[in-house]
Design an enzyme around this catalytic site. Sequence first.
Site, PDB file in Angstrom:
ATOM      1  N   ARG A 169      33.893  33.912  56.620  1.00 52.41           N
ATOM      2  CA  ARG A 169      34.184  34.859  55.555  1.00 52.41           C
ATOM      3  C   ARG A 169      32.907  35.574  55.173  1.00 52.41           C
ATOM      4  O   ARG A 169      31.847  34.957  55.087  1.00 52.41           O
ATOM      5  CB  ARG A 169      34.670  34.082  54.340  1.00 52.41           C
ATOM      6  CG  ARG A 169      36.086  34.283  54.000  1.00 52.41           C
ATOM      7  CD  ARG A 169      36.438  33.507  52.765  1.00 52.41           C
ATOM      8  NE  ARG A 169      36.980  34.406  51.767  1.00 52.41           N
ATOM      9  CZ  ARG A 169      38.192  34.933  51.836  1.00 52.41           C
ATOM     10  NH1 ARG A 169      38.992  34.650  52.838  1.00 52.41           N
ATOM     11  NH2 ARG A 169      38.638  35.741  50.899  1.00 52.41           N
ATOM     12  N   GLU A 202      47.337  40.772  52.148  1.00 49.72           N
ATOM     13  CA  GLU A 202      48.366  40.692  51.115  1.00 49.72           C
ATOM     14  C   GLU A 202      48.151  41.885  50.180  1.00 49.72           C
ATOM     15  O   GLU A 202      47.024  42.097  49.715  1.00 49.72           O
ATOM     16  CB  GLU A 202      48.242  39.382  50.327  1.00 49.72           C
ATOM     17  CG  GLU A 202      49.396  39.257  49.348  1.00 49.72           C
ATOM     18  CD  GLU A 202      49.336  38.023  48.453  1.00 49.72           C
ATOM     19  OE1 GLU A 202      48.405  37.210  48.595  1.00 49.72           O
ATOM     20  OE2 GLU A 202      50.239  37.904  47.616  1.00 49.72           O
ATOM     21  N   LYS A 219      38.968  38.977  45.904  1.00 49.41           N
ATOM     22  CA  LYS A 219      39.791  39.571  44.855  1.00 49.41           C
ATOM     23  C   LYS A 219      39.882  38.653  43.649  1.00 49.41           C
ATOM     24  O   LYS A 219      39.962  39.088  42.515  1.00 49.41           O
ATOM     25  CB  LYS A 219      41.206  39.824  45.389  1.00 49.41           C
ATOM     26  CG  LYS A 219      41.346  41.110  46.172  1.00 49.41           C
ATOM     27  CD  LYS A 219      42.710  41.207  46.828  1.00 49.41           C
ATOM     28  CE  LYS A 219      42.763  40.416  48.113  1.00 49.41           C
ATOM     29  NZ  LYS A 219      44.010  40.535  48.859  1.00 49.41           N
TER      30      LYS A 219
END
Length: 575
Positions: free
Chosen positions: A330, A111, A340
């Site tokens: 992850r 994104e 983020k």
Amino acid sequence: MHIDVDTQKLLEATTLRNAIDYNGSARLDTVISKILGSKPEIKNNLKEVIPKIKEIVEQINSLSIERQRELLLQNYPNYLETKKAVEKNEFQLPPLLNAKDGQVVTRFPPEPNGYPHIGHAKAAIIDEEYAKMYSGKLILRFDDTNPLNEKIEYYDAIKQGLLWLNIAPDIIKNTSDDINLLHYYGRELINKGNAYICLCDQNTIHHLRSKGVPCLCRVQSDKILENSDKIFNGFYHQNEAIIRFKGKMDSHNTAMRDPTLFRIIENTHPLLGDKIILWPTYDFAAPIEDSLDGVTHALRTKEYELRNELYKQILKSLDMRIPEVIEFSRLEFEGLPVSKRKLKPLIEDKMVEGWSDPRLPTLMGLKRRGFTPEAIRRFVLSLGITLSETKPSIEVLEAFNRKIIDSKSKRLLFVNDPVKINIKNVEHKEVEFQNHPSIEMGTRKIYVKNVVFISRQDAEKLKNGMEIRLMELYNIKVLQIDIDKKEGIVEYTDNILKENIPKIQWVSEEDLVKYTILKPNKLFIGDSFNHNSLQVIEGFAESFVTTLSNSSMVQFMRLGFCRIEDNKSAIFTHK
Ligand code: ATP
Ligand code: MG
């Protein structure tokens, strides 16, 4: 000096091979030991051979790595299969399920809501490696369906980040390019009775979802089509209506309790402006896009695990092709969050300098700190695609990086918190330093009169009468040290190499610049920001440092590797 043709060839091939294995710089000592290994009789002739080896190493190191590869390929093709290939295999990813050569399509779907970080590198590298493994394709797809957070700046930063990682996607696209298609499939799902418009407020939705009970909007099926026209025609505003999937309100998988497929966001989109207000969620856009884009293997991080059922159910309801979905863990570091969500506030609150702050695990931060894209790739591949949640220590990444930069970094002198040392009974001297202890990187000269500076930590350990060696210079005996005044007096003893005396680094008064090294420390301690996360080390460096170009890597002796920022400062990379 005479060397037979065979030896000459062996020398060239070995040096080229070694140079290619070590980023273009062959190591003299390695080449010598390899040659001796294959031709032990050379031992009798060392005096003649070594200068020759040196000459060849220097000559080959002066070529670009591309040229080195070319020469090896042309002249010594049997030297192509090497250690490097073995090393690569060491970190092979496991095969993909149902993968056919030439037909695999993977995608990296960031994104554009921030700068890329090492976690993105992990995902993108795995996607790319799999595409390569099966001679398939990699798609970079910007998942830009939330205009609240997305900016052109971030699309660009992600492209730059991938470029730096040497990842070249075969196709670059945006989910927003397909907004009309996504609307079309949204309507289809409603028409088929698999989705509905929900007008409940957020609290009610939340409450009913946790109880596992459907709301009236779901059951009043006569209103659904009317409301569908309304939502697609822009009748509703933000927070007034959403489109929900008809899942299973009492499913034990909470992701199936009628999740949101579309919501209204009345913000300007970086590419589509104000044209569109009805935006699909990631839950809806990802499966549709993957299916339409021909993605065969959709790799994603483990937090989506619960959502896999939904992913498949949406495609099934629309009779669309279902890609294989594969999860991996992850990436997080100990003491260094990468998300983020955690990094953005640090930037907004100006706790760090920006996205390229060297303390951050962003690609820009890592680059600025002196990490190489090759090290990041090897590190990622060494982790593989396991699901285990262990947080590797950043030292693992450092170890990969050290292997790569060691052969590129000149060794230099720096003293922190300098203490002035007057040397008695000494002649002026010009010393010649090897820029690297084992690789041909040239030499430099340092002029020393009778004053040098040493670092405070070293000075604190000195006692009167003690003998120490100033590295590569000569031995001295301490006469007097005053730490508070930061000065001392010593006398020259001799220049004989002695074991068991301390060796310390120094900088000559005749040849120094004021120099700053920024040292990143742990960004977080527990859950809170470490206010001492950037240590400023002030001192003197030898003035040779100012002749090096910005971004070059050096190793300050006994301190560690650093990346040159400008002619006054460097950033500490790692030990
Ligand atoms: P963040 O928490 O930093 O916003 P994200 O998952 O929201 O991360 P996206 O831009 O949506 O970031 O992610 C793009 C791709 O990168 C996704 O496939 C995601 O799974 C992957 N990714 C993001 N962070 C990591 C990470 N820490 N480790 C591995 N993959 C990651
Ligand atoms: Mg995200």
